[in-house]
Write an enzyme that holds these catalytic residues in place. Structure first.
Site, short mmCIF file in Angstrom:
data_model
loop_
_atom_site.label_atom_id
_atom_site.label_comp_id
_atom_site.label_asym_id
_atom_site.label_seq_id
_atom_site.Cartn_x
_atom_site.Cartn_y
_atom_site.Cartn_z
N SER A 135 43.95 44.98 37.55
CA SER A 135 44.36 43.72 36.92
C SER A 135 43.58 43.56 35.62
O SER A 135 42.36 43.55 35.62
CB SER A 135 44.04 42.57 37.90
OG SER A 135 44.28 41.32 37.29
N LYS A 161 48.47 45.70 35.91
CA LYS A 161 48.88 44.28 35.94
C LYS A 161 48.24 43.60 34.75
O LYS A 161 47.03 43.68 34.56
CB LYS A 161 48.43 43.66 37.25
CG LYS A 161 48.32 42.13 37.27
CD LYS A 161 48.12 41.62 38.70
CE LYS A 161 47.18 40.43 38.74
NZ LYS A 161 46.96 39.95 40.12
N LEU A 162 49.07 42.93 33.95
CA LEU A 162 48.57 42.21 32.79
C LEU A 162 48.57 40.73 33.09
O LEU A 162 49.56 40.17 33.56
CB LEU A 162 49.47 42.46 31.57
CG LEU A 162 49.70 43.91 31.16
CD1 LEU A 162 50.64 43.95 29.94
CD2 LEU A 162 48.39 44.62 30.83
N LYS A 163 47.46 40.07 32.78
CA LYS A 163 47.43 38.62 32.87
C LYS A 163 48.21 38.08 31.67
O LYS A 163 48.05 38.58 30.54
CB LYS A 163 45.99 38.12 32.81
CG LYS A 163 45.19 38.45 34.06
CD LYS A 163 45.65 37.61 35.25
CE LYS A 163 44.73 37.78 36.44
NZ LYS A 163 45.17 36.99 37.61
N ASP A 188 50.88 38.70 35.72
CA ASP A 188 50.40 37.58 36.55
C ASP A 188 50.11 36.39 35.64
O ASP A 188 49.29 36.48 34.72
CB ASP A 188 49.11 38.00 37.29
CG ASP A 188 48.61 36.93 38.25
OD1 ASP A 188 49.25 35.88 38.39
OD2 ASP A 188 47.55 37.17 38.88
N ASN A 190 49.23 33.19 36.84
CA ASN A 190 48.34 32.18 37.42
C ASN A 190 48.81 30.76 37.13
O ASN A 190 48.04 29.91 36.68
CB ASN A 190 46.90 32.38 36.96
CG ASN A 190 46.25 33.60 37.62
OD1 ASN A 190 45.96 34.59 36.95
ND2 ASN A 190 46.06 33.56 38.92
N GLU A 215 54.04 37.50 38.75
CA GLU A 215 53.27 36.84 39.80
C GLU A 215 52.99 35.39 39.42
O GLU A 215 52.52 35.11 38.31
CB GLU A 215 51.96 37.62 39.96
CG GLU A 215 51.03 37.15 41.06
CD GLU A 215 49.76 38.03 41.13
OE1 GLU A 215 49.74 39.13 40.54
OE2 GLU A 215 48.78 37.58 41.75
N ASP A 240 51.50 34.22 44.66
CA ASP A 240 50.09 34.37 45.01
C ASP A 240 49.61 32.99 45.49
O ASP A 240 49.65 32.69 46.70
CB ASP A 240 49.32 34.88 43.78
CG ASP A 240 47.80 34.93 43.93
OD1 ASP A 240 47.28 34.47 44.96
OD2 ASP A 240 47.11 35.42 43.00
N LYS A 264 46.18 37.66 49.95
CA LYS A 264 44.72 37.57 49.82
C LYS A 264 44.22 36.88 51.07
O LYS A 264 44.61 35.74 51.35
CB LYS A 264 44.33 36.74 48.60
CG LYS A 264 44.65 37.36 47.25
CD LYS A 264 44.27 36.43 46.12
CE LYS A 264 44.61 37.04 44.76
NZ LYS A 264 44.49 36.04 43.67
N GLY A 292 43.40 40.64 44.82
CA GLY A 292 41.94 40.75 44.73
C GLY A 292 41.37 39.49 44.14
O GLY A 292 42.06 38.72 43.46
O1 OSB Z 1 45.39 35.76 40.38
O2 OSB Z 1 45.21 37.66 41.24
C1 OSB Z 1 44.68 36.70 40.70
C2 OSB Z 1 40.97 37.38 40.05
C3 OSB Z 1 40.43 36.16 40.36
C4 OSB Z 1 41.26 35.14 40.74
C5 OSB Z 1 42.64 35.33 40.81
C6 OSB Z 1 43.19 36.56 40.51
C7 OSB Z 1 42.34 37.59 40.10
C8 OSB Z 1 42.82 38.91 39.69
C9 OSB Z 1 41.84 40.07 39.75
O3 OSB Z 1 43.92 39.12 39.22
C10 OSB Z 1 42.09 40.90 40.94
C11 OSB Z 1 40.95 41.87 41.22
O4 OSB Z 1 40.93 42.93 40.62
O5 OSB Z 1 40.11 41.56 42.08
MG MG Z 2 47.38 36.29 41.01
#
Ligand code: OSB
Ligand code: MG
Length: 371
Positions: A135, A161-163, A188, A190, A215, A240, A264, A292
Site C-alpha cells: 500500500s 495499491k495507491l492511496k 484506496d 479511505n 477501496e 474496508d 482486518k 493491514g
Molecule cells: O485503509 O487500508 C487502510 C494503514 C493504516 C490505516 C488504514 C489503512 C492502511 C493501509 C496500509 O493501507 C496497509 C499496510 O500496509 O499495513
Molecule cells: Mg483501506
C-alpha cells in the site's frame, strides 16, 4: 486458562517510509502491544488502533483506557477463559473492536502455544505462503510516486495499491498504469469521496485503468451510497471501514454495496470474527483479501495466518517487515518471490525480540485483578 495479569506496552517505531493518506501523515507507529500472563503461559496481541482517531473512531490512548477500565476486568471475572470466550465476555461493552481484538489475539496466542497449534492451523489456513501487495501513500509529486512503485516492483510485490483522495486520483493512476500496463493495481480512498458530481466523475474516470478495485470511496456509514456508486462506475467496489462484522459484510453484499471485502481483524473485533467474515464472503462468492494497519511483526504473523485461508484470493496488504520498520520487533518477515510464509510455530510463531522491544518501549502498564 486463568488470566493473572495483562501488560499494556506502548512502542514507538519510526516508519521506514512516511505514510500519507487522505486522513493524515504517519511518521511513526505508536503501537499498543498486549501481553497476557496466564497459568498456561504468556500470549501476545497487537492493538491496531492508531495514535489519532482519523481512520476510525478508536485511538491508542482510548483503546488502552477501555482495556484497563472496562475490558480486562471482565476477562479477570471469567474462571476458565479461552479465546472463544473473549467475545461473549466483552459483549456488554459497545464498540471498541480494535481493543477487543487485541485482547482476544493475546488470549488465542497463549491458548494455542499451550498445546502447540499455530494461528494458521486454528484459522484453517490452506496455504504455506501468501501473495503480497503493498500500500503506497500519497506523495508530493508523481515522480516520487513512480520511484516508490518502481522500488516495490523490483522487490517483487505482486500488487500495488495507491492511496487516493480528491485531487490525487486520475493523474497518479494514469501515470502508474502507463508505465506498467500489466501490473495488478488498485486504489484506496479511505472514505474521502462523496456522491457529489465532481467526485463521481473522478471515480468514473478511473474505469479506463483496469483497476482490481476501488477501496472505501465513501464514508463508513454510507453503505447505501456505495450501492448507488456501484451503478455509476465500472471498477469493483471493495469495502474496508464499512465492514465491522460478518453480519455487516452479509448486509453490504446483499445490498450491492461491494463485490470484494478487505478483512482486518482489528476492525471486526478479532481474528475469530475475521474468519467468520471470510466464511460469509466465501459462501457469497465474494473475494476477500487481508488488509493491514501498519502492524509490527506480531500483527503481521497473525495476518499471514488469516491470509492463508482459502477465500483470500487477492494479494493483501501483508508487506515485508522492511516496508515498515527497521528493525521490526520480531524476526523480520522477508519477501521471497513476492510472497511471505505463513508462520508454522505454536501460536503466532514469533516472539518479540527483547532488545528491540526495550529500545522501542515508551511505557508499560500492568493491569492485575483488584483483590
Ligand atoms: O485503509 O487500508 C487502510 C494503514 C493504516 C490505516 C488504514 C489503512 C492502511 C493501509 C496500509 O493501507 C496497509 C499496510 O500496509 O499495513
Ligand atoms: Mg483501506
Amino acid at each position: 486458562m486463568r488470566l493473572d495479569a495483562v501488560e499494556l506496552r506502548r512502542v514507538g517505531l519510526p516508519l521506514v517510509t512516511p505514510f500519507r493518506t487522505s486522513f493524515g501523515l504517519q511518521l511513526e507507529r505508536d503501537a499498543l502491544l498486549v501481553r497476557v500472563i496466564t497459568d498456561v503461559g504468556d500470549g501476545w496481541g497487537e492493538c491496531v488502533a492508531m495514535a489519532e482517531p482519523l481512520y476510525s473512531s478508536e485511538y491508542a490512548d482510548g483503546a488502552q483506557h477501555v482495556m484497563r477500565d472496562h475490558l480486562i476486568p471482565r476477562l479477570f471475572a471469567i474462571e476458565d477463559l479461552d479465546a472463544a470466550g473473549v467475545k461473549p465476555a466483552l459483549s456488554a461493552v459497545r464498540g471498541h473492536p480494535m481493543a477487543k481484538a487485541a485482547l482476544e489475539m493475546a488470549i488465542l496466542d497463549a491458548e494455542l502455544r499451550s498445546f502447540g497449534q499455530s494461528f494458521g492451523e486454528r484459522l484453517g489456513a490452506v496455504r504455506d505462503v501468501v501473495d503480497c501487495g503493498v500500500s503506497i501513500g500519497i506523495f508530493p509529486t508523481i515522480r516520487e510516486l513512480l520511484a516508490q512503485v518502481d522500488g516495490y516492483l523490483d522487490e517483487g510485490y505482486k500488487r500495488i495499491k495507491l492511496k487516493i483522495e480528491p485531487g490525487w486520483d486520475v493523474e497518479p493512476v494514469r501515470a502508474v498504469r502507463e508505465r506498467w500496463p500489466d501490473i495488478l493495481l488498485q486504489v484506496d480512498a479511505n472514505a474521502a469521496y462523496s456522491l457529489a458530481d465532481g467526485h463521481v466523475t473522478a471515480l468514473a474516470a478511473l474505469d479506463s485503468f483496469e483497476l482490481l478495485l476501488v477501496e472505501q470511496p465513501l464514508p463508513e456509514d454510507d453503505v447505501a451510497g456505495h450501492a448507488v456508486l456501484a451503478t455509476r462506475i465500472a471498477t469493483p467496489i471493495c469495502l474496508d471501514e464499512s465492514i465491522l462484522s460478518a453480519e455487516s459484510a452479509t448486509d453490504a453484499i446483499a445490498r450491492g454495496a461491494c463485490s470484494i471485502v478487505n478483512i482486518k481483524a482489528g476492525r471486526v473485533g478479532g481474528y475469530l470474527e475475521a474468519a467468520r467474515v471470510h466464511d460469509v464472503c466465501r459462501a457469497a462468492g465474494v473475494a476477500v483479501w487481508c488488509g493491514g494497519m501498519l502492524e509490527t511483526g506480531l500483527g503481521r504473523a497473525a495476518n499471514l495466518a488469516l491470509a492463508g485461508m482459502p477465500g483470500f484470493t487477492l494479494p493483501g496488504d501483508t508487506s515485508g517487515s522492511d516496508r515498515y520498520y527497521r528493525p521490526d520487533i520480531t524476526e523480520p518477515f522477508v519477501l521471497e518471490d513476492g510472497q511471505l510464509r505463513v508462520p508454522k510455530g505454536p501460536g503466532l510463531g514469533v516472539w518479540p525480540l527483547a532488545d528491540v522491544l526495550a529500545v522501542a518501549t515508551r511505557s508499560v502498564e500492568v493491569v492485575r485483578p483488584s483483590t
